[in-house]
Structures are given as structure tokens and as C-alpha cells.
Design a protein around this motif. Structure first.
Motif, PDB file in Angstrom:
ATOM      1  N   ARG A 107      17.657   9.685   1.220  1.00 29.30           N
ATOM      2  CA  ARG A 107      19.467  10.300   1.833  1.00 29.30           C
ATOM      3  C   ARG A 107      18.563  10.174   2.918  1.00 29.30           C
ATOM      4  O   ARG A 107      18.894  10.016   3.792  1.00 29.30           O
ATOM      5  N   ALA A 108      17.315  11.268   3.286  1.00 30.56           N
ATOM      6  CA  ALA A 108      16.839  11.985   4.205  1.00 30.56           C
ATOM      7  C   ALA A 108      16.385  11.045   5.133  1.00 30.56           C
ATOM      8  O   ALA A 108      15.550  10.082   4.147  1.00 30.56           O
ATOM      9  N   LEU A 109      16.013  10.763   6.680  1.00 25.91           N
ATOM     10  CA  LEU A 109      15.335   9.808   6.899  1.00 25.91           C
ATOM     11  C   LEU A 109      14.128  10.325   7.486  1.00 25.91           C
ATOM     12  O   LEU A 109      13.240   9.395   7.649  1.00 25.91           O
ATOM     13  N   VAL A 110      13.610  11.674   7.444  1.00 22.85           N
ATOM     14  CA  VAL A 110      12.147  12.193   7.721  1.00 22.85           C
ATOM     15  C   VAL A 110      11.688  13.151   5.975  1.00 22.85           C
ATOM     16  O   VAL A 110      13.448  14.033   6.338  1.00 22.85           O
ATOM     17  N   ARG A 111      10.798  13.099   5.835  1.00 20.36           N
ATOM     18  CA  ARG A 111      10.618  14.195   4.773  1.00 20.36           C
ATOM     19  C   ARG A 111       9.268  14.941   4.843  1.00 20.36           C
ATOM     20  O   ARG A 111       7.921  14.099   6.114  1.00 20.36           O
ATOM     21  N   PRO A 112       9.119  15.954   4.691  1.00 17.83           N
ATOM     22  CA  PRO A 112       7.944  16.593   4.490  1.00 17.83           C
ATOM     23  C   PRO A 112       6.835  16.134   3.956  1.00 17.83           C
ATOM     24  O   PRO A 112       7.427  15.599   2.650  1.00 17.83           O
ATOM     25  N   VAL A 113       5.650  15.825   3.462  1.00 20.08           N
ATOM     26  CA  VAL A 113       4.469  15.259   2.616  1.00 20.08           C
ATOM     27  C   VAL A 113       3.263  15.861   2.415  1.00 20.08           C
ATOM     28  O   VAL A 113       2.664  16.298   3.817  1.00 20.08           O
ATOM     29  N   GLN A 114       2.473  16.161   1.471  1.00 21.81           N
ATOM     30  CA  GLN A 114       1.223  16.457   0.931  1.00 21.81           C
ATOM     31  C   GLN A 114       0.966  15.460   0.728  1.00 21.81           C
ATOM     32  O   GLN A 114       0.782  14.683  -0.258  1.00 21.81           O
ATOM     33  N   ALA A 115      -0.684  14.653   1.466  1.00 24.74           N
ATOM     34  CA  ALA A 115      -0.790  13.924   1.995  1.00 24.74           C
ATOM     35  C   ALA A 115      -2.383  14.077   0.740  1.00 24.74           C
ATOM     36  O   ALA A 115      -2.709  14.929   0.438  1.00 24.74           O
ATOM     37  N   ALA A 116      -2.397  12.655  -0.089  1.00 28.54           N
ATOM     38  CA  ALA A 116      -3.363  13.273  -0.813  1.00 28.54           C
ATOM     39  C   ALA A 116      -4.782  12.661   0.201  1.00 28.54           C
ATOM     40  O   ALA A 116      -6.286  13.317  -0.787  1.00 28.54           O
ATOM     41  N   ARG A 117      -5.090  12.497   1.538  1.00 27.45           N
ATOM     42  CA  ARG A 117      -5.477  12.614   2.489  1.00 27.45           C
ATOM     43  C   ARG A 117      -5.508  13.654   3.485  1.00 27.45           C
ATOM     44  O   ARG A 117      -5.111  13.768   3.867  1.00 27.45           O
ATOM     45  N   PRO A 118      -6.826  14.145   4.168  1.00 21.92           N
ATOM     46  CA  PRO A 118      -6.889  15.090   5.491  1.00 21.92           C
ATOM     47  C   PRO A 118      -6.656  14.552   6.598  1.00 21.92           C
ATOM     48  O   PRO A 118      -6.429  13.533   7.230  1.00 21.92           O
ATOM     49  N   PRO A 119      -5.447  14.897   7.144  1.00 23.76           N
ATOM     50  CA  PRO A 119      -5.326  16.406   7.218  1.00 23.76           C
ATOM     51  C   PRO A 119      -3.765  16.307   5.906  1.00 23.76           C
ATOM     52  O   PRO A 119      -2.706  15.265   6.128  1.00 23.76           O
ATOM     53  N   PRO A 120      -3.592  16.655   4.689  1.00 26.39           N
ATOM     54  CA  PRO A 120      -2.571  16.981   4.194  1.00 26.39           C
ATOM     55  C   PRO A 120      -1.019  17.376   4.797  1.00 26.39           C
ATOM     56  O   PRO A 120      -0.311  16.159   4.018  1.00 26.39           O
ATOM     57  N   GLY A 121      -0.864  17.898   5.210  1.00 21.54           N
ATOM     58  CA  GLY A 121       0.255  18.430   5.916  1.00 21.54           C
ATOM     59  C   GLY A 121       0.793  17.613   6.523  1.00 21.54           C
ATOM     60  O   GLY A 121       0.480  16.604   7.670  1.00 21.54           O
ATOM     61  N   ARG A 122       2.106  16.290   5.905  1.00 24.41           N
ATOM     62  CA  ARG A 122       2.606  15.531   6.511  1.00 24.41           C
ATOM     63  C   ARG A 122       4.328  15.391   7.371  1.00 24.41           C
ATOM     64  O   ARG A 122       3.968  15.993   6.409  1.00 24.41           O
TER      65      ARG A 122
END
Ligand code: 6PG
Length: 240
Positions: free
Chosen positions: A164-179
Motif C-alpha cells: 500500500r505505502a508508496l514510500v517506506r522508512p527502512v533501517q539498512a544493514a549497510r551505512p548509512p542505516p536510516g533510509r
């Protein structure tokens, strides 16, 4: 799928710039506008630089172009890891695209979910749906990680199953983590998706994607009513 294979990075930049320029002109001619989502990472930089130069550069219909991003690291826009910052230095500071038509992801909003929801609303406001359910980009540029991720859709992340959401926040396993990342429904609604892939370290991931292996995120990119293209260098091409 038959990728366009080029000898190396310089040819990839040239071929990708030419391909993107032609699509931009065609979209502007056909519908009076071009809605573009830029990839991040290192690979597209040379393509963006080439796109800013003759014979492309100022000859393109920039007044009709709207620029978004496929994903962004949640760092300041001036940070060396910012995808916006890379595109700005390589391309946007060199061509006359109207400031109001350049839409960086709100990477600095401390509330990641609010940032994702706000960017999704912006996409819905600006990018036409052309009679469909979802906003339809003319072109979404994507890179490919060694693990088969694309945009910031990483293996095992629940953002991969977002419907449903077109954009999501994620925590990546590689830096920078916040995406922040656009999601597969939005990617697969595009008129065209172009992957740019270079280097031997991407060989295994590219092989999986070309086989549309659903085990890798990029293997799930299957435009519903659009085109899927690859421009790859010989190093990245799986051995036959
Ligand atoms: C990012 C990109 C990411 C990138 C791949 C490939 O923000 O990092 O969106 O998906 O395209 O990781 O990165 P390179 O082009 O640097 O190899």
C-alpha cells in the motif's frame, strides 16, 4: 531479458545518458512532461555528469522535467552520502531544471514515518496516474547492490512486501542505516525502469535479477504495464 552490454564504465555513462535523454524527450513530446526518479549510490554519478553535458545538457526539455528520488539516506542533503547531494553536484546544478520541480526526499525529518508519508503524498500530488491506481513515473532509474537490493529495498526487509505505502522508512544493514525508499508497487507502476549495473562484484546479483529470481529484491521489479531495461558493463555480465 536482454541487457544492453557495454565495454566499461565510460560507455555505461554514455549509453545510459543517451538512453535517458531519449526517453525524457519522448515523454515531454508525448505528454508535455517527464517524471523521473533518480537512483542513488555511485554507479549513476557518471551518467548524471554525462547527461549534463553536450549534446544532452541544456538541449533537454528541463522546464518539463520533474525530479524525484528512488531512495535516500537519512543524512543532511549536504552530506557526502546524500543521494540528492550527488545528483545535485553531478547534474542538477548544471542544467536549468526549475527548482520547484526538484523534489528531494525529506531526509532530515526526524520522524521517518512522517517523512515517508509526506513524500508519498507529494508523489501522488505531482505524478499523474494516467487512469491507473498509482502515480506513473516515466522513468525510474535503479542501481543494484551485491546482495540484490535496489533502491533501499534490502533482502528480508518487510518493506519488500509493502503493497500500500508508496514510500517506506527502512533501517539498512549497510551505512548509512536510516533510509527512505520507494516501494515495489510504485516501481512496478512505472512506464519504464532502467537498471544501471557495473563491475564484477555485481555479477551474481545481476544473474539472479536477469532470471527474475524473487529471492533478490531487484528480481521483484517487474513493471506491470511498463518496460524493464538494463545497461550493464561486461564485467557485471554473468558468465554464460
Ligand atoms: C543507494 C542506492 C542503492 C544503490 C546500490 C548500488 O542509495 O545506495 O539506491 O540501491 O543503487 O547499492 O550502489 P553502487 O552504485 O554504489 O554500487
Amino acid at each position: 531479458m536482454n541487457p544492453i552490454v557495454v565495454p566499461g564504465p565510460d560507455a555505461l555513462a554514455e549509453t545510459a545518458a543517451r538512453w535517458t535523454a531519449e526517453l525524457m524527450r519522448a515523454a515531454a513530446d508525448a505528454r508535455g512532461a517527464c517524471y523521473l526518479a533518480l537512483a542513488g549510490g555511485d554507479t549513476p554519478r557518471a551518467c548524471y555528469e554525462r547527461l549534463s553535458q553536450s549534446p544532452f545538457g541544456t538541449s533537454l526539455p528541463w522546464s518539463k522535467v520533474h525530479i524525484f528520488w528512488s531512495d535516500e539516506r537519512r543524512v543532511p542533503l549536504t552530506h557526502p552520502e546524500s543521494n540528492y547531494g550527488m545528483a545535485r553536484s553531478a547534474l542538477l546544478s548544471r542544467v536549468p531544471v526549475p527548482f520547484a520541480q526538484v523534489h528531494p526526499m525529506p531526509a532530515q525529518d526526524p520522524d521517518a514515518r512522517r517523512a515517508a508519508e509526506g513524500y508519498a503524498r507529494l508523489i501522488e500530488q505531482v505524478v499523474p496516474k494516467d487512469g491507473g491506481e498509482l502515480p506513473r513515473f516515466d522513468l525510474i532509474l535503479l542501481g543494484l547492490g551485491e546482495d540484490g537490493h535496489t533502491a533501499s529495498l534490502f533482502p528480508g526487509d518487510d518493506a519488500l512486501s509493502e503493497q500500500r505505502a508508496l514510500v517506506r522508512p527502512v533501517q539498512a544493514a549497510r551505512p548509512p542505516p536510516g533510509r527512505l525508499t520507494i516501494t515495489l508497487p510504485l516501481i512496478n507502476a512505472a512506464r519504464a525502469v532502467l537498471f544501471l549495473v557495473q563491475g564484477a562484484r555485481k555479477r551474481s546479483a545481476l544473474d539472479a535479477v536477469l532470471r527474475q529470481n524473487p529471492a533478490v529484491p531487484a528480481g521483484l521489479v517487474r513493471p506491470t504495464a511498463g518496460e524493464l531495461h538494463f545497461i550493464v558493463d561486461r564485467e557485471a555480465l554473468p558468465e554464460t
